[in-house]
Scaffold this active site. Sequence first.
Site, short mmCIF file in Angstrom:
data_model
loop_
_atom_site.label_atom_id
_atom_site.label_comp_id
_atom_site.label_asym_id
_atom_site.label_seq_id
_atom_site.Cartn_x
_atom_site.Cartn_y
_atom_site.Cartn_z
N LYS A 25 0.82 -1.21 0.00
CA LYS A 25 0.00 0.00 0.00
C LYS A 25 0.86 1.27 0.00
O LYS A 25 2.07 1.20 0.24
CB LYS A 25 -0.94 -0.04 1.22
CG LYS A 25 -1.97 -1.18 1.16
CD LYS A 25 -2.94 -1.08 2.34
CE LYS A 25 -4.01 -2.15 2.28
NZ LYS A 25 -5.00 -2.01 3.39
N TYR A 70 -12.34 -2.05 -3.84
CA TYR A 70 -12.88 -2.24 -2.48
C TYR A 70 -14.41 -2.15 -2.47
O TYR A 70 -14.99 -1.86 -1.42
CB TYR A 70 -12.27 -1.21 -1.53
CG TYR A 70 -10.89 -1.60 -1.01
CD1 TYR A 70 -10.72 -2.73 -0.20
CD2 TYR A 70 -9.77 -0.85 -1.31
CE1 TYR A 70 -9.47 -3.09 0.28
CE2 TYR A 70 -8.51 -1.21 -0.83
CZ TYR A 70 -8.37 -2.34 -0.02
OH TYR A 70 -7.14 -2.69 0.46
N ASN A 91 -2.14 0.27 6.75
CA ASN A 91 -1.61 -0.99 7.29
C ASN A 91 -0.75 -1.79 6.29
O ASN A 91 -0.71 -3.02 6.33
CB ASN A 91 -2.74 -1.83 7.89
CG ASN A 91 -3.79 -2.21 6.88
OD1 ASN A 91 -3.67 -1.87 5.70
ND2 ASN A 91 -4.82 -2.92 7.32
N HIS A 102 -2.18 -5.34 1.42
CA HIS A 102 -3.46 -6.01 1.20
C HIS A 102 -3.18 -7.45 0.77
O HIS A 102 -2.19 -7.70 0.07
CB HIS A 102 -4.25 -5.32 0.08
CG HIS A 102 -5.41 -6.15 -0.39
ND1 HIS A 102 -6.62 -6.15 0.26
CD2 HIS A 102 -5.51 -7.07 -1.39
CE1 HIS A 102 -7.43 -7.04 -0.33
NE2 HIS A 102 -6.78 -7.60 -1.35
N GLU A 137 -9.80 -10.73 -7.55
CA GLU A 137 -8.86 -9.61 -7.36
C GLU A 137 -7.70 -9.68 -8.36
O GLU A 137 -7.25 -8.64 -8.87
CB GLU A 137 -8.35 -9.59 -5.93
CG GLU A 137 -9.44 -9.22 -4.93
CD GLU A 137 -8.94 -9.11 -3.50
OE1 GLU A 137 -9.72 -8.64 -2.66
OE2 GLU A 137 -7.79 -9.51 -3.21
P1 IDP Z 1 -7.81 -6.89 5.35
O1 IDP Z 1 -7.06 -5.82 4.58
O2 IDP Z 1 -7.03 -7.37 6.55
O3 IDP Z 1 -8.33 -8.01 4.48
P2 IDP Z 1 -10.54 -5.85 5.36
O4 IDP Z 1 -11.55 -6.15 6.43
O5 IDP Z 1 -10.72 -6.47 4.01
O6 IDP Z 1 -9.08 -6.16 5.97
O7 IDP Z 1 -10.54 -4.28 5.20
C1 IDP Z 1 -9.88 -3.66 4.12
C2 IDP Z 1 -9.08 -2.50 4.66
O8 IDP Z 1 -9.97 -1.52 5.18
C3 IDP Z 1 -8.14 -2.85 5.83
O9 IDP Z 1 -6.90 -3.34 5.40
C4 IDP Z 1 -8.04 -1.54 6.55
O10 IDP Z 1 -7.03 -0.71 5.99
C5 IDP Z 1 -9.39 -0.93 6.33
N1 IDP Z 1 -10.25 -1.20 7.50
C6 IDP Z 1 -10.88 -2.32 7.80
N2 IDP Z 1 -11.59 -2.21 8.95
C7 IDP Z 1 -11.37 -0.95 9.36
C8 IDP Z 1 -11.82 -0.20 10.48
O11 IDP Z 1 -12.57 -0.69 11.35
N3 IDP Z 1 -11.39 1.07 10.56
C9 IDP Z 1 -10.56 1.63 9.64
N4 IDP Z 1 -10.11 0.96 8.55
C10 IDP Z 1 -10.52 -0.30 8.43
#
Ligand code: IDP
Length: 143
Positions: A11, A51, A114, A117, A128
Site C-alpha cells: 500500500k 474495495y 496498514n 493487502h 482480485e
Molecule cells: P484486510 O485488509 O485485513 O483483508 P478488510 O476487512 O478487508 O481487511 O478491510 C480492508 C481495509 O480496510 C483494511 O486493510 C483496513 O485498511 C481498512 N479497514 C478495515 N476495517 C477498518 C476499520 O474498522 N477502521 C478503519 N479501517 C478499516
Amino acid sequence: MAIERTLSIVKPDAVGKNAIGAIYDRFEKAGLRIVAARMMHLTRAQAEGFYAVHKGRPFFNDLVAFMSSGPVMIQVLEGENAVAKNREVMGATNPKAAAAGTIRADFAASIDENAVHGSDGPDTARAEISYFFADTDICPRTR
Ligand code: IDP
C-alpha cells in the site's frame, strides 16, 4: 497441498517508506513466488472498484482516499496454500493486534494505513487478480 495464487498489494504507506524490497523478502522467505507485478497510482475510481465490497462501511471513503494517495505495488503470489500463507505473513488487519514478526507489526502505523493487502479466500483471490492482471501477465516458474 494445492498450489494457489493470491493478490497482494504493497500500500502507499509502505511504498512511501521505501519498503517494497523488505516486504518482497518476507514473501520469498515464506515460500511465496512473485509471478506477476505492476506499480500503479490508482485513481479513486479504481480504488473504489477494488474495495466495492466495503462500500457503505464507515471507513470506505478514507480507505479509497488512502489507496489512491500514492503509488502501490501490486503482485500475484503463488505457492502452496498461498492465500492463507500470505495472510499469515501479513498479520492482523489492525497492526496493534498483529503477531510479532509479521509485515503489519513491522511496517504498519495504524488500521487505516496498514502496509499491505492480501486476498481473504481463493474466490476473492481469483476476482482480485483479474481486476489487475490478464492471464497472459502471469509468469509461472519453469525452473
Ligand atoms: P484486510 O485488509 O485485513 O483483508 P478488510 O476487512 O478487508 O481487511 O478491510 C480492508 C481495509 O480496510 C483494511 O486493510 C483496513 O485498511 C481498512 N479497514 C478495515 N476495517 C477498518 C476499520 O474498522 N477502521 C478503519 N479501517 C478499516
